[in-house]
Design an enzyme around this catalytic site. Structure first.
Site, short mmCIF file in Angstrom:
data_model
loop_
_atom_site.label_atom_id
_atom_site.label_comp_id
_atom_site.label_asym_id
_atom_site.label_seq_id
_atom_site.Cartn_x
_atom_site.Cartn_y
_atom_site.Cartn_z
N LYS A 103 0.84 -1.20 0.00
CA LYS A 103 0.00 0.00 0.00
C LYS A 103 0.88 1.25 0.00
CE LYS A 103 -1.68 1.59 3.88
NZ LYS A 103 -2.43 2.13 5.03
N ASP A 145 -7.70 1.81 -0.50
CA ASP A 145 -6.81 2.97 -0.36
C ASP A 145 -6.19 3.39 -1.69
OD1 ASP A 145 -7.43 3.14 2.27
OD2 ASP A 145 -5.36 3.13 2.99
N ASN A 192 -10.72 6.97 4.25
CA ASN A 192 -9.93 6.94 5.48
C ASN A 192 -8.47 6.65 5.13
OD1 ASN A 192 -9.36 7.11 8.17
ND2 ASN A 192 -10.27 5.15 8.74
N GLY A 238 -4.96 7.59 4.89
CA GLY A 238 -3.91 8.52 5.33
C GLY A 238 -2.83 8.69 4.28
N SER A 288 4.72 9.85 10.70
CA SER A 288 5.79 10.07 9.72
C SER A 288 5.20 10.47 8.37
CB SER A 288 6.62 8.81 9.57
OG SER A 288 5.85 7.79 8.97
N ASP A 316 3.02 -0.86 12.15
CA ASP A 316 1.89 -1.62 11.62
C ASP A 316 2.05 -3.11 11.86
OD1 ASP A 316 0.67 0.66 10.89
OD2 ASP A 316 0.90 0.39 8.72
N GLU A 371 -6.38 4.11 11.95
CA GLU A 371 -7.76 3.92 11.50
C GLU A 371 -8.73 3.93 12.68
OE1 GLU A 371 -5.17 2.82 10.11
OE2 GLU A 371 -5.47 2.36 7.98
N ARG A 430 -5.89 1.99 18.04
CA ARG A 430 -5.57 0.56 17.94
C ARG A 430 -5.16 -0.06 19.27
NH1 ARG A 430 -2.45 0.53 12.05
NH2 ARG A 430 -4.33 0.12 10.83
N HIS A 441 -8.76 -2.49 8.87
CA HIS A 441 -8.31 -3.71 8.19
C HIS A 441 -7.35 -4.53 9.05
CE1 HIS A 441 -4.59 -1.39 6.57
NE2 HIS A 441 -5.21 -0.64 7.45
N ARG A 442 -6.44 -3.85 9.75
CA ARG A 442 -5.43 -4.61 10.51
C ARG A 442 -6.04 -5.28 11.74
NH1 ARG A 442 -1.45 -4.04 7.42
NH2 ARG A 442 -0.93 -2.02 6.53
N LYS A 502 -9.26 -2.47 2.53
CA LYS A 502 -8.41 -1.28 2.54
C LYS A 502 -7.03 -1.60 1.97
CE LYS A 502 -7.76 2.63 5.62
NZ LYS A 502 -6.46 3.19 5.41
#
Ligand code: DC
Length: 667
Positions: free
Chosen positions: A24, A51, A94, A96, A187, A333, A361, A364, A408-409, A433
């Site tokens: 991604k 995305d 959504n 980023g 970042s 991630d 998102e 988390r 998604h994660r 996503k």
């Protein structure tokens, strides 16, 4: 409409090879730079997901020509830094990786004057962007907040700016510029700013204030900018300079690497589920920091091998994985995946320096803690850390329905818990996503607990046959009919009419049922005989025809699928509840023989009955069970037919075991 949940069976093992979808982070950076470049770029291996669709839509809306090529490649016609469309309202979902860089690029756009509005889903409007806007304002950008200060949606006005100079401007007073930017929230602010700076044509230096988090993502940005002809100088890790006269030049064609964050789920499956599981598309040569997830697995004791373009994970040589205490700043991630790997380790796992999880998102840290707790896991959380304790020895995780928070994660990470318990994942399509086919690939390389489904008519002897088969195999046994009987009994006790669908469904959802060997309890009371009365049998047949009742009992039935295997009997075991059963049997006998068997049972219990009345009743029940609109009793095409009219129980059991053995020999 797609179902809003997916039920994952408990898994015994994982093994196989997965070709990863494109990264991604790389896909969206490549698309943007290809659009800003001086000529056409052929992009191969692009991720196809929500995305990237947001980025493609936005670029098209800005007048960039993007054409499909064979093999899912795309040709992006670069606009040399000048978007043809000078006024647009962009909806960026959504994403980023779209919102931040586009904000920067549009704010520093060259060409005619322009006016743009950027908005997203409500969660995007809760994700901060103030640091990036502050950085851009130092360069004269005109950006205003349309709602809350520091957050999207944004309005961006660009004054008329002359085309970029073709040759580097002499570094004179007033041309080179140094700006400052906070680096400790996301970042992506630095990434967005750096990608936009070549539009200015003059030397610009960004000085990062505070800790720069997620540095590996900045490295991806620098690597891709270099591929498009812009070398960024980095001094001391906190100062980044884009040279004067920089302009994006197309590399002609570019191949997107596989997604290293997506790789983490499969590598984790290999480490926990035995493996080997190999991912193709990322490896030692990757520019993505998340490949270091493999190092974290190594630290936990897993066996890892890698080549230029692949990584492979297998179980720990020492038997079990070990919990770790890890600073995850470099792999924010992929670190989420460690939170579920932790369930299978010895001792707790602490993931530190993950404050950025709170502005992703979803929050988390909070989401992960809440969902793991549903499984019965002990979790500690703080502002920037999470600690996960594996279940105590001899304890298993609780089957539960997991919420995914539009993240998604969350869906992909929690799916790994299926190696310890049956699970329901709500809103699984959120994986779109970054990985639309995630659950398909997941199913391909995992081996679920096997099921023998024995369906058939009332009093055909399937209960007796199924429970003996379970005993012979040493597997668990599910008497699904008992759940409908218990529901009918509980409704009767609560004074709820058997025709009241919502009322009975609520009873079914909250059923306090217990199965311990042959003893069946309702709210702690032994009701083995009560649920077999003729009255409750009739009630069970009635409530079983109500769709809401069947839906309420579905996951409860699937939760019986525990290692080493399950034998389930009912009407829709092979067709609806366990459609992936390894062996399916449809068991029946003539009405006369069934009535005789039932008569004998009743007489033995001292209950008077007439064979004629029992025959009539069985015919009626068969009729209702096979005529109802949801999950009717039917023999599915892949079920073996077993007519027990002239068979003893022992020979029926032997026949089923024979079918089961044939399947395991073939497998
Ligand atoms: O198998 P049994 O006779 O105990 O089932 C009781 C009732 O529940 C019967 O009328 C059919 C219904 N049933 C069902 O609809 N689906 C199942 N999987 C099991 C039973």
């Amino acid at each position: 409409m797609a179902e809003d949940y997916i039920d994952l069976p408990q898994l015994l093992a994982a093994r196989g090879t997965v070709r990863l979808p494109g990264s991604k982070s790389i896909s969206n950076r490549v698309l943007l730079l290809a659009a800003l470049a001086d000529s056409d770029t052929e992009v191969r291996g692009l991720l196809q997901s929500d995305d990237t669709a947001r980025m493609l839509d936005a670029l098209r809306a800005l007048g960039v020509r993007i054409e499909p090529l064979p093999d899912n490649a795309l040709r992006v016609s670069g606009v040399a830094g000048i978007f043809p469309v000078r006024q647009a309202d962009l909806f960026l979902g959504n994403a980023g990786t779209v919102f931040r860089p586009l904000t920067a690029v549009l704010a520093l756009a060259v060409g005619d004057a322009g006016e743009y509005r950027l908005a997203g889903v409500p969660r995007m409007h809760e994700r901060p962007i103030g640091d990036l806007v502050d950085g851009l304002r130092q360069l004269g950008a005109e950006i205003s907040y349309l709602d809350r200060q520091g957050f999207p949606p944004l309005a961006i006005r660009t004054p008329r700016m002359p085309r970029m100079p073709r040759t580097p401007r002499a570094p004179g007073p007033g041309s080179a510029k140094v700006i400052s930017l906070r680096g400790d929230v996301s970042s992506q602010f630095l990434t967005g700013l750096l990608m936009a700076l070549p539009l200015r044509g003059v030397e610009t230096t960004v000085e990062v204030l505070g800790e720069l988090i997620s540095r590996p993502y900045v490295d991806i940005t620098l690597a891709i900018m270099a591929r498009f002809g812009v070398p960024v100088r980095c001094d001391g890790g906190q100062r980044f300079t884009v040279p004067a006269g920089s302009a994006y030049r197309s590399p002609g064609a570019i191949e997107v690497e596989g997604d290293a964050s997506s790789a983490s789920y499969f590598l984790a499956l290999g480490a926990v589920g035995g493996g080997p599981v190999r991912v193709e598309g990322v490896g030692r040569d990757s520019i993505q920091g998340d490949v270091r997830f493999a190092d974290a697995l190594t630290a936990m004791g897993a066996t890892i091998a890698a080549g230029a373009n692949w990584i492979e994970a297998s179980a720990a040589v020492a038997g079990r994985l070990q919990g770790v205490d890890l600073d995850c700043n470099q792999i924010p991630d992929a670190a989420m995946t460690l939170a579920t790997v932790a369930l299978f380790a010895e001792g707790p796992t602490t993931l530190r320096n993950i404050a950025s999880w709170r502005v992703k998102e979803t929050d988390r840290i909070a989401a992960m803690a809440a969902e793991l707790r549903k499984l019965g896991v002990t979790v500690d959380e703080g502002g920037d850390f999470i600690r996960v304790w594996p279940p105590a020895a001899g304890q298993s995780l609780r089957p539960a329905a997991i919420d995914t928070y539009d993240d998604h994660r969350m869906a992909m990470c929690l799916s790994l818990a299926a190696l310890a318990t049956p699970l329901r994942i709500n809103d699984p399509q959120t994986v779109g996503k970054t990985f639309p086919d995630y659950f398909g690939r997941f199913a391909e390389i995992t081996q679920p607990v096997p099921v023998v489904a024995i369906d058939g008519t009332s009093a055909s002897g399937k209960g007796t046959v199924a429970s003996r088969v379970a005993e012979e195999l040493g597997w668990h046994y599910l008497d699904s009919g008992a759940l409908y009987r218990l529901t009918a009994l509980a409704a009767r006790q609560a004074g709820v009419d058997w025709h009241d669908e919502a009322g009975v469904a609520a009873i079914a959802a909250a059923l306090d049922a217990g199965f311990a060997g042959k003893v069946i309890t309702l709210a702690g009371d032994d009701v083995g005989d009560a649920i077999r009365s003729e009255e409750i049998s009739a009630g069970a047949s009635l409530v079983a025809a109500l769709p809401a009742v069947r839906a309420a009992l579905l996951f409860r039935q699937r939760a019986f699928r525990r290692p080493p295997g399950l034998v389930a009997d009912g009407r829709d075991m092979g067709s609806v509840v366990f459609p992936d059963s390894t062996t399916k049997v449809f068991l029946t006998a003539s009405v006369e023989v069934r009535a005789e068997r039932r008569h004998k049972q009743l007489i033995e219990k001292g209950i008077a009955a007439s064979i004629a009345a029992l025959s009539l009743d069985l015919r009626e029940r068969d009729e209702r069970d096979s005529r109802r609109s949801v999950s009717p009793m039917q023999r599915s095409a892949d079920a073996e037919l077993l007519d027990t009219t002239n068979l003893t129980i022992a020979s029926a059991v032997a026949q089923v075991l024979d079918w089961v053995n044939k399947v395991s020999e073939a497998g």
